[in-house]
Enzyme design. Structure first.
Site, PDB file in Angstrom:
ATOM      1  N   LYS A  13      -4.480  -6.775   3.490  1.00 45.52           N
ATOM      2  CA  LYS A  13      -4.470  -5.664   2.525  1.00 45.52           C
ATOM      3  C   LYS A  13      -5.889  -5.370   2.040  1.00 45.52           C
ATOM      4  CE  LYS A  13      -2.794  -2.646  -0.422  1.00 45.52           C
ATOM      5  NZ  LYS A  13      -3.812  -2.410  -1.436  1.00 45.52           N
ATOM      6  N   HIS A  25      -7.533  -3.461   4.763  1.00 43.99           N
ATOM      7  CA  HIS A  25      -6.930  -2.125   4.730  1.00 43.99           C
ATOM      8  C   HIS A  25      -7.662  -1.253   3.711  1.00 43.99           C
ATOM      9  CE1 HIS A  25      -4.365   0.733   2.535  1.00 43.99           C
ATOM     10  NE2 HIS A  25      -3.736   0.958   3.680  1.00 43.99           N
ATOM     11  N   ASN A  26      -7.880  -1.806   2.519  1.00 42.92           N
ATOM     12  CA  ASN A  26      -8.553  -1.042   1.483  1.00 42.92           C
ATOM     13  C   ASN A  26     -10.011  -0.777   1.836  1.00 42.92           C
ATOM     14  OD1 ASN A  26      -6.091  -1.434   0.207  1.00 42.92           O
ATOM     15  ND2 ASN A  26      -7.010  -1.845  -1.784  1.00 42.92           N
ATOM     16  N   SER A  53       0.833  -1.207   0.000  1.00 43.49           N
ATOM     17  CA  SER A  53       0.000   0.000   0.000  1.00 43.49           C
ATOM     18  C   SER A  53       0.861   1.247   0.000  1.00 43.49           C
ATOM     19  CB  SER A  53      -0.924   0.020   1.224  1.00 43.49           C
ATOM     20  OG  SER A  53      -1.684   1.216   1.229  1.00 43.49           O
ATOM     21  N   GLU A  57     -10.018   2.036   4.080  1.00 43.56           N
ATOM     22  CA  GLU A  57      -9.743   3.209   3.230  1.00 43.56           C
ATOM     23  C   GLU A  57     -11.033   3.739   2.603  1.00 43.56           C
ATOM     24  OE1 GLU A  57      -7.786   3.485  -1.124  1.00 43.56           O
ATOM     25  OE2 GLU A  57      -6.462   2.640   0.414  1.00 43.56           O
TER      26      GLU A  57
END
Length: 482
Positions: A186, A189-190, A132, A193
């Site tokens: 990940k 995480h997105n 990222s 986001e």
């Protein structure tokens, strides 16, 4: 004739992310093998950025593999899905047991689990690695989330740690867990986001439509917010985007951008996976749905033509400074909930797939390099590092319990006001509803379970004794133990 040195790391797929990652390796002193399906891209990298360090360029996959020291370490940076499978299949035929293949793209974690199992049968270590930070992060230091075997990390880890972002001297890279764990983290995480960006957009909308402020004025507000507990990459760039003036019209840049938000799938995967795991990530879901609504151009245009009715009165802002502070507090509280839900999903995924994921370590590597980097990730790290018994939810960690407790008045005022005056705040509203649901002593789910038992004999459990029960609704309505 001097033979070229064997490369310590290789990158195949030299679009912007792959190219910048390769340059990052070279800049940090690693001899870096580079390869692309189209050799022209390899040549362009060597011509334009050969001074970054020592590169070994190859035209064929065979030469690329031969240029690497053993055990070979190759990072694949190509489009997710079929293209990634094609590259894996091609390289696997050229590799030897003990070599390491890394997928650095945004792959779906279930694909990574499948690929890792297939490569393991060949004796090849397969690592699904979340990266990222975008193009700039890839070059200057991203947050890196590698999965795969512990053995592969022993060889690969020191290289990834060196090229990652560093905060307080610590690398923003750690071994997440086996097979698909890296890509799972990940993915979440997105998802966080998505939620974070939606909440920021709602705060902007409240200040713009609720208080009537201009983008330039709101840019100054976000710049000021970035000096406090909201200090983060996304708040920082929001101030810059809102301050941007369009060169063609001379007006605010944000006003010439179509209000249609795109998405590439990771947010959707986060929500789909959470549904499979039975974990409520309502903030992330609402962010995904909000982007979907923004793309419903035909329906939105029809709504304007029909003139769907809404409130006629404007938000009566008596004290602008107080209103701005209220929105800031509501944004912070909602942001905490979004991170809490994301971490809950990581915990549930770890339990489901047998991963030993350290949430404190995850928060630590998100402090730098990545898109959701923020000062308050230090507090999240502390929440999971400083107590022997980890909190069941981030909201139960003392700092966050106190922070969200102090936000009650402003948070509720913003959500209530937005509803009354017709400004959509699905992120703020869902975060508050989740919080109230979590803290409720008793939920109306009891009624839902009663309904389910009535029409489908789905049974229920009692509060006063053990066992599973069913009411004979079409008979004498007596209760029987199932």
């Amino acid at each position: 004739m001097t033979e070229s040195p064997k490369a310590e790391i290789g990158v195949t797929g030299l679009a912007v992310m792959g190219s910048n990652l390769a340059r990052n390796f070279a800049r940090n002193g690693f001899v870096t093998a580079v390869h692309n399906r189209s050799y022209a891209k390899t040549q362009a990298l060597l011509e334009e950025h050969g001074g970054d360090g020592t590169f070994v360029g190859s035209e064929s996959a065979a030469d690329f593999v031969a240029s690497l020291a053993t055990p070979r370490k190759i990072i694949i940076m190509v489009k997710a899905g079929g293209p990634t499978d094609a590259v894996i299949d091609e390289l696997a035929e050229l590799l030897e047991p003990g070599d390491i293949l890394v997928d650095g793209g945004n792959a779906k974690f279930s694909d990574t689990i499948r690929r890792e199992a297939a490569m393991r049968e060949k004796g090849i270590h397969f690592v699904g690695c979340g990266i990222s930070g975008g193009e700039e992060g890839a070059l200057l230091g991203p947050s890196i989330m590698p999965g795969g075997s512990k053995q592969s990390y022993e060889s690969l880890g020191p290289i990834l740690e060196k090229i990652s972002a560093h905060v307080d001297g610590a690398p923003c890279c750690t071994h997440i867990g086996t097979d698909g764990a890296g890509h799972f983290v990940k993915m979440v995480h997105n998802g966080i986001e998505y939620a974070d960006m939606q909440l920021i957009a709602e705060a902007y909308d409240l200040l713009r439509r609720g208080a009537g402020l201009s983008p330039a004025q709101i840019a100054d507000i976000f710049a000021e917010w970035n000096k406090g507990e909201l200090d983060s990459f996304l708040i920082e760039i929001t101030a810059q985007v809102l301050a941007q003036v369009d060169a063609t019209t001379g007006g605010p840049f944000v006003d010439i951008v179509k209000d249609v938000a795109g998405m590439k799938g990771t947010g959707t995967w986060t929500v789909q996976t959470a549904l499979d795991l039975g974990v409520p990530v309502s903030g992330i879901a609402e962010a995904v749905f909000a982007r979907g609504l923004s793309s419903q151009g035909e329906q939105r245009a029809a709504a304007q033509q029909v003139g769907l009715p809404g409130p006629q009165e404007q938000w009566p802002i008596e004290d602008l400074d107080v209103f701005v502070a209220t929105v800031r507090v509501a944004l912070y509280a909602s942001k905490i909930v979004a991170y809490a839900q994301g971490l809950d999903e990581i915990q549930a995924g770890a339990k489901e797939y047998g991963w030993d994921i350290d949430l404190g370590a995850v928060a630590r590597i998100w402090r730098g390099g990545c898109i959701i980097r923020a000062v308050f990730l230090n507090r999240i790290t502390e929440a999971y590092d400083t107590t022997a018994e980890k909190p069941l939810s981030l909201l139960f960690a003392p700092y966050f319990t106190e922070a969200i407790g102090g936000a009650q008045g402003p948070w509720r005022d913003v959500v209530a006001g937005a509803a009354r005056y017709g400004i959509p705040t699905p992120g703020f509203s869902s975060a508050l509803a989740y919080y109230d649901g979590l803290r409720a002593e008793r939920l109306p789910a009891a009624l839902i379970q009663g309904q389910r038992d009535f029409f489908g004999a789905h049974t229920y459990q009692r509060t006063d004794k053990e066992g599973t029960y069913h009411v004979l609704w079409s008979g004498d309505r007596s209760e029987v133990q199932s």
